[in-house]
Scaffold this motif. Structure first.
Motif, PDB file in Angstrom:
ATOM      1  N   LYS A 130       2.231  -5.665  -6.822  1.00 35.91           N
ATOM      2  CA  LYS A 130       1.505  -4.962  -5.763  1.00 35.91           C
ATOM      3  C   LYS A 130       1.456  -5.917  -4.579  1.00 35.91           C
ATOM      4  CE  LYS A 130      -1.407  -2.195  -8.770  1.00 35.91           C
ATOM      5  NZ  LYS A 130      -2.773  -1.840  -9.173  1.00 35.91           N
ATOM      6  N   THR A 177       0.420  -6.969  -0.461  1.00 32.44           N
ATOM      7  CA  THR A 177      -0.702  -6.851   0.463  1.00 32.44           C
ATOM      8  C   THR A 177      -0.488  -5.688   1.426  1.00 32.44           C
ATOM      9  OG1 THR A 177       0.350  -8.429   1.957  1.00 32.44           O
ATOM     10  CG2 THR A 177      -1.271  -9.302   0.389  1.00 32.44           C
ATOM     11  N   GLY A 196       0.508  -2.755   0.386  1.00 34.02           N
ATOM     12  CA  GLY A 196       0.263  -1.530  -0.360  1.00 34.02           C
ATOM     13  C   GLY A 196       1.442  -1.040  -1.186  1.00 34.02           C
ATOM     14  N   ASP A 197       2.573  -1.718  -1.154  1.00 29.81           N
ATOM     15  CA  ASP A 197       3.716  -1.322  -1.975  1.00 29.81           C
ATOM     16  C   ASP A 197       3.460  -1.703  -3.434  1.00 29.81           C
ATOM     17  OD1 ASP A 197       5.093  -0.457   0.273  1.00 29.81           O
ATOM     18  OD2 ASP A 197       6.138  -2.360   0.536  1.00 29.81           O
ATOM     19  N   GLU A 198       3.952  -0.852  -4.332  1.00 28.43           N
ATOM     20  CA  GLU A 198       3.896  -1.152  -5.758  1.00 28.43           C
ATOM     21  C   GLU A 198       5.270  -0.882  -6.339  1.00 28.43           C
ATOM     22  OE1 GLU A 198       0.691   0.582  -8.003  1.00 28.43           O
ATOM     23  OE2 GLU A 198      -0.611   0.621  -6.232  1.00 28.43           O
ATOM     24  N   LYS A 212      -0.044  -9.357  -3.670  1.00 26.90           N
ATOM     25  CA  LYS A 212      -1.497  -9.270  -3.871  1.00 26.90           C
ATOM     26  C   LYS A 212      -1.822  -9.547  -5.331  1.00 26.90           C
ATOM     27  CE  LYS A 212      -5.282  -6.004  -3.174  1.00 26.90           C
ATOM     28  NZ  LYS A 212      -5.587  -4.643  -2.702  1.00 26.90           N
TER      29      LYS A 212
END
Length: 176
Positions: A22, A24, A26-28, A60
């Protein structure tokens, strides 16, 4: 091995690790670590056939999903050569088309006139002459009086666009 990372703890990014990441931003995504450069803090990871370079600072959190085989085993790599060749051909054709739109040995003003004409009409260069609709020719100094050839309607259309563009260039040049 789950949780936020920091720059000093880069041991988790060993080549071959399969991670859920994940960022910072917001991509996963899930990925396999192909390479990690501690000096630049850049993680090179592969997701199926895609390769992504990721600055480790943007991670993150991550979850270790397991260790996989050598990610750069040449016997297991797949390159779609036909797709790569098609992309290269398309890029070459686009570069050639872009190059043909640039006049050689012409002034900036002439190029500006060419670009303006190209917005509404099919144009090409014939050395320093602008050829419009494969019939109307606009020679240097690229004034309405320099327009020749083609049908009367086509000739008038090119003259009108040329006059408007020259007026626009003059007002833009005068306001600077």
């Amino acid at each position: 091995m789950e949780g936020p990372t920091n720059n000093s703890n880069s041991e988790e990014f060993a080549v071959g690790c399969h991670l859920s990441i994940k960022t910072t931003l917001g991509d996963e995504f899930e990925a396999q670590v192909i390479a990690f450069d501690r000096h630049s803090n850049i993680l090179n990871n592969g997701v199926r056939k895609n390769i992504r370079f990721l600055k480790a600072n943007y991670i993150k959190e991550f979850t270790f999903l397991g260790q996989t085989e050598d990610p750069i085993d040449a016997d297991k790599c797949f390159l779609d050569l036909a797709s790569l060749q098609a992309r290269e051909d398309l890029a070459i054709r686009q570069a050639e088309a872009d190059a043909e739109r640039i006049g050689v040995g012409v002034t900036t003003e002439a190029q500006g006139i060419f670009d303006a004409l190209s917005k509404t009409l099919p144009v090409r260069w014939d050395k320093t002459v602008i050829v419009v609709m494969n019939e109307v020719r606009v020679c240097s100094p690229y004034l309405p009086e320099s327009v020749s050839g083609g049908t009367a309607a086509a000739n008038e259309r090119v003259k009108k666009v040329l006059e408007l563009e020259r007026r626009r260039l003059l007002t833009r040049g005068g306001s600077q």
